[in-house]
Write a protein that holds these residues in place. Structure first.
Motif, PDB file in Angstrom:
ATOM      1  N   HIS A  83      -9.683 -12.023  12.073  1.00 18.43           N
ATOM      2  CA  HIS A  83      -8.350 -11.926  11.519  1.00 18.43           C
ATOM      3  C   HIS A  83      -7.379 -11.904  12.497  1.00 18.43           C
ATOM      4  O   HIS A  83      -7.708 -12.237  13.716  1.00 18.43           O
ATOM      5  CB  HIS A  83      -8.322 -10.544  10.865  1.00 18.43           C
ATOM      6  CG  HIS A  83      -8.425  -9.304  11.714  1.00 18.43           C
ATOM      7  ND1 HIS A  83      -9.955  -8.847  12.287  1.00 18.43           N
ATOM      8  CD2 HIS A  83      -7.704  -8.286  12.228  1.00 18.43           C
ATOM      9  CE1 HIS A  83      -9.612  -7.932  13.047  1.00 18.43           C
ATOM     10  NE2 HIS A  83      -8.396  -7.619  12.964  1.00 18.43           N
ATOM     11  N   HIS A  85      -5.348  -9.997  14.340  1.00 12.28           N
ATOM     12  CA  HIS A  85      -4.780  -9.114  15.309  1.00 12.28           C
ATOM     13  C   HIS A  85      -5.224  -9.655  16.794  1.00 12.28           C
ATOM     14  O   HIS A  85      -6.086 -10.019  16.964  1.00 12.28           O
ATOM     15  CB  HIS A  85      -5.338  -7.793  15.229  1.00 12.28           C
ATOM     16  CG  HIS A  85      -4.748  -6.840  13.949  1.00 12.28           C
ATOM     17  ND1 HIS A  85      -5.591  -5.939  13.233  1.00 12.28           N
ATOM     18  CD2 HIS A  85      -3.525  -6.910  13.636  1.00 12.28           C
ATOM     19  CE1 HIS A  85      -4.658  -5.417  12.431  1.00 12.28           C
ATOM     20  NE2 HIS A  85      -3.464  -6.124  12.407  1.00 12.28           N
ATOM     21  N   ASP A  87      -6.434  -8.321  19.385  1.00 13.18           N
ATOM     22  CA  ASP A  87      -7.339  -7.520  20.171  1.00 13.18           C
ATOM     23  C   ASP A  87      -8.650  -8.348  19.345  1.00 13.18           C
ATOM     24  O   ASP A  87      -9.839  -8.238  19.919  1.00 13.18           O
ATOM     25  CB  ASP A  87      -7.934  -6.198  19.994  1.00 13.18           C
ATOM     26  CG  ASP A  87      -7.895  -5.572  18.401  1.00 13.18           C
ATOM     27  OD1 ASP A  87      -7.071  -6.179  17.695  1.00 13.18           O
ATOM     28  OD2 ASP A  87      -8.250  -4.612  18.279  1.00 13.18           O
ATOM     29  N   HIS A  88      -8.438  -9.185  18.557  1.00 10.85           N
ATOM     30  CA  HIS A  88      -9.476 -10.329  18.110  1.00 10.85           C
ATOM     31  C   HIS A  88      -9.237 -11.789  18.248  1.00 10.85           C
ATOM     32  O   HIS A  88     -10.152 -12.637  18.349  1.00 10.85           O
ATOM     33  CB  HIS A  88      -9.648  -9.998  16.414  1.00 10.85           C
ATOM     34  CG  HIS A  88     -10.178  -8.733  16.323  1.00 10.85           C
ATOM     35  ND1 HIS A  88     -11.369  -8.492  15.884  1.00 10.85           N
ATOM     36  CD2 HIS A  88      -9.470  -7.518  16.190  1.00 10.85           C
ATOM     37  CE1 HIS A  88     -11.680  -6.852  15.753  1.00 10.85           C
ATOM     38  NE2 HIS A  88     -10.593  -6.509  15.923  1.00 10.85           N
ATOM     39  N   HIS A 152      -7.544  -4.616   5.359  1.00  6.87           N
ATOM     40  CA  HIS A 152      -7.165  -4.180   6.762  1.00  6.87           C
ATOM     41  C   HIS A 152      -5.953  -3.826   6.870  1.00  6.87           C
ATOM     42  O   HIS A 152      -5.021  -3.803   5.897  1.00  6.87           O
ATOM     43  CB  HIS A 152      -7.912  -5.167   7.709  1.00  6.87           C
ATOM     44  CG  HIS A 152      -7.788  -4.822   9.212  1.00  6.87           C
ATOM     45  ND1 HIS A 152      -8.025  -3.654   9.559  1.00  6.87           N
ATOM     46  CD2 HIS A 152      -7.505  -5.547  10.225  1.00  6.87           C
ATOM     47  CE1 HIS A 152      -7.770  -3.596  10.856  1.00  6.87           C
ATOM     48  NE2 HIS A 152      -7.481  -4.743  11.128  1.00  6.87           N
ATOM     49  N   ASP A 174     -12.300  -6.243  11.543  1.00  7.13           N
ATOM     50  CA  ASP A 174     -11.977  -4.971  11.230  1.00  7.13           C
ATOM     51  C   ASP A 174     -12.051  -4.765   9.476  1.00  7.13           C
ATOM     52  O   ASP A 174     -11.639  -5.643   8.861  1.00  7.13           O
ATOM     53  CB  ASP A 174     -10.924  -4.360  11.871  1.00  7.13           C
ATOM     54  CG  ASP A 174     -10.922  -4.520  13.314  1.00  7.13           C
ATOM     55  OD1 ASP A 174     -11.951  -4.584  13.760  1.00  7.13           O
ATOM     56  OD2 ASP A 174      -9.602  -4.683  13.685  1.00  7.13           O
TER      57      ASP A 174
END
Ligand SMILES: [Zn+2]
Length: 443
Positions: A83, A85, A87-88, A152, A174
């Motif tokens: 996805h 975000h 942090d991904h 999410h 997530d």
């Protein structure tokens, strides 16, 4: 021993998510993310035009250390991004070029990645392939991937099933199980039930210590309504700050702002970026309902006009909910952007304080400045996009994995999640595994 997993990042820590899975001699990478607090402590803002060196970012633990999989590098068949975000996805511009393969993700995620790459002005050699849900794509001799819709806090998030001759590896960083999402569909329970033999589940366990089911995004919408529609704001400014990537939340804010007859303006580059990605992916067309102002100079000009016309005619959505010094909200509080906060003006934080030292510190400084103007502050108008113990329990019942690795959390939360798994009949070190960044597991 057919499936090997290397936890490249995001295990026993929150951030820099990256996982490599080897099936015989073929490898897949899930996610390439930033460690946001470490990244922001270097740059003081989200990724923009600057491109720092890969080595310095690895040394400062702002991106995953993918030297851990250097022996596997030539065998990587695909980089799968779950996805949008950061942090991904945020480390992809620094790391993906080391792998001779495509990056695969859903259309919104692909649009965000393209915009991040464009901002950084260093094109990626990898092809960015946008994929549909529920199609099983063959990516190697023996392996295929399937994106499954998951709820999410950013659009088109996915659980990803890696189909192998030894069963499915299901990657769920997530998710939450939201049965009344305000944008998009609920998690595709049917697809999960039909996966069949799930050999291994990599589980988003951020809230593995919370004995609850995470409430729906529709609850966050009600919280927003309660403040925006339930209070008389006559004569007062309303400033809202939330995650730029949270298109569902932005839509709720716009819906409420329209109902109270305020003209809505989004101020800040990252809001523009994610809203453009949502339009390009055909998800939401917020620019039809709101005015978008991207850059510092234009923002200053527009603010001056707002002050002339009366700030109670507007609802401003701004970047900077973590108190980031370079974001619009901090600049407004500092007077760099010439907005004059007055007594009882409203600032609504539609985001939690991310529990890292740098965030707490920045936010405390920002709130102190706002309080000096006697601004009314509405904190925590937010519901998380991560599931808690009862979401995890539900997912385990749905897919019944043989093995389980808790991911995306601090070590003590991994321990709490292992305890949950043990209550459900898993055996520590045999079927539920404590894996930390840098470690390898064979199942
Ligand atoms: Zn996420």
């Amino acid at each position: 021993m057919p499936i090997e997993i290397i936890a490249v990042g995001g295990y026993g820590e929150v951030g820099k998510n990256m996982t490599a899975v080897k099936v015989d001699d073929e490898v897949v990478i899930f996610d390439m993310g930033l460690h946001m607090p470490n990244y922001i402590s270097i740059t003081e803002e989200e990724p923009g035009e600057e491109l720092l060196s890969r080595k310095s970012l690895i040394d400062q633990e702002a991106i995953p250390n993918d030297d851990l999989i250097k022996d596997w590098r030539k065998s990587v068949k695909a980089i799968i991004i779950s996805h949008a975000h950061l942090d991904h996805i945020g480390a992809a511009p620094y790391l993906a070029s080391r792998y001779n393969c495509s990056i695969m993700c859903t259309p919104f995620t692909a649009e965000v990645l393209k915009l991040i790459v464009k901002d950084q002005k260093r094109p990626l050699p990898n092809k960015i392939e946008s994929k549909d849900y529920d199609v099983v794509y063959k990516i190697g001799e023996k392996i295929s991937v399937q994106f499954i819709n998951a709820t999410h806090s950013t659009p088109e998030s996915s659980m990803v099933a890696l189909h192998t001759p030894y069963g499915v590896v299901l990657y769920t960083n997530d998710f939450k199980l939201d049965n009344t999402p305000t944008l998009g569909e609920k998690t595709n329970y049917d697809a999960l039930k039909k996966l069949g033999d799930v050999k291994l589940l990599i589980l988003d366990s951020l809230y593995g210590s919370f004995q609850r089911k995470t409430p729906s995004e529709s609850v966050a919408k009600e919280m927003m309504k309660d403040i925006l529609l339930g209070i008389d704001h006559k004569g007062k400014a309303i400033v809202v700050s939330t995650f730029s990537s949270h298109i569902a939340r932005l839509k709720s804010i716009v819906e409420c702002g329209t109902k109270i007859n305020r003209k809505i303006i989004f101020l800040g580059r990252s809001l523009y970026k994610y809203c453009s990605a949502a339009e390009n992916a055909g998800i939401a067309y917020l620019s039809k309902e709101v005015e978008m102002v991207k850059y510092g100079k234009q923002i200053k000009k527009r603010i001056q006009r707002i002050l002339r016309e009366g700030k109670d005619k507007y609802l401003l959505v701004v970047t900077g909910h973590q108190g980031e010094p370079k974001a619009t909200l901090s600049k407004m509080a500092d007077g760099i952007v010439p907005f004059r906060f007055g007594p009882d003006d409203r600032v609504i934080f539609s985001a939690p304080i991310i529990p890292a030292g740098i965030n707490k510190n920045h936010r405390e400084i920002l709130e102190a400045k706002l309080k000096a103007f006697h601004v009314r502050i509405f904190r925590d108008v937010h519901i998380s996009g991560h599931g808690s113990r009862e979401d995890m329990h539900e997912l385990l019942e749905l897919v019944k994995p043989e093995h389980l690795i808790p991911a995306h959390s601090e070590e003590k939360v991994i321990d709490a999640t292992i305890e949950l798994a043990e209550q459900l009949g898993y055996k520590k070190n045999q079927t539920v595994h404590k894996v930390l960044t840098g470690q390898k597991l064979i199942v």
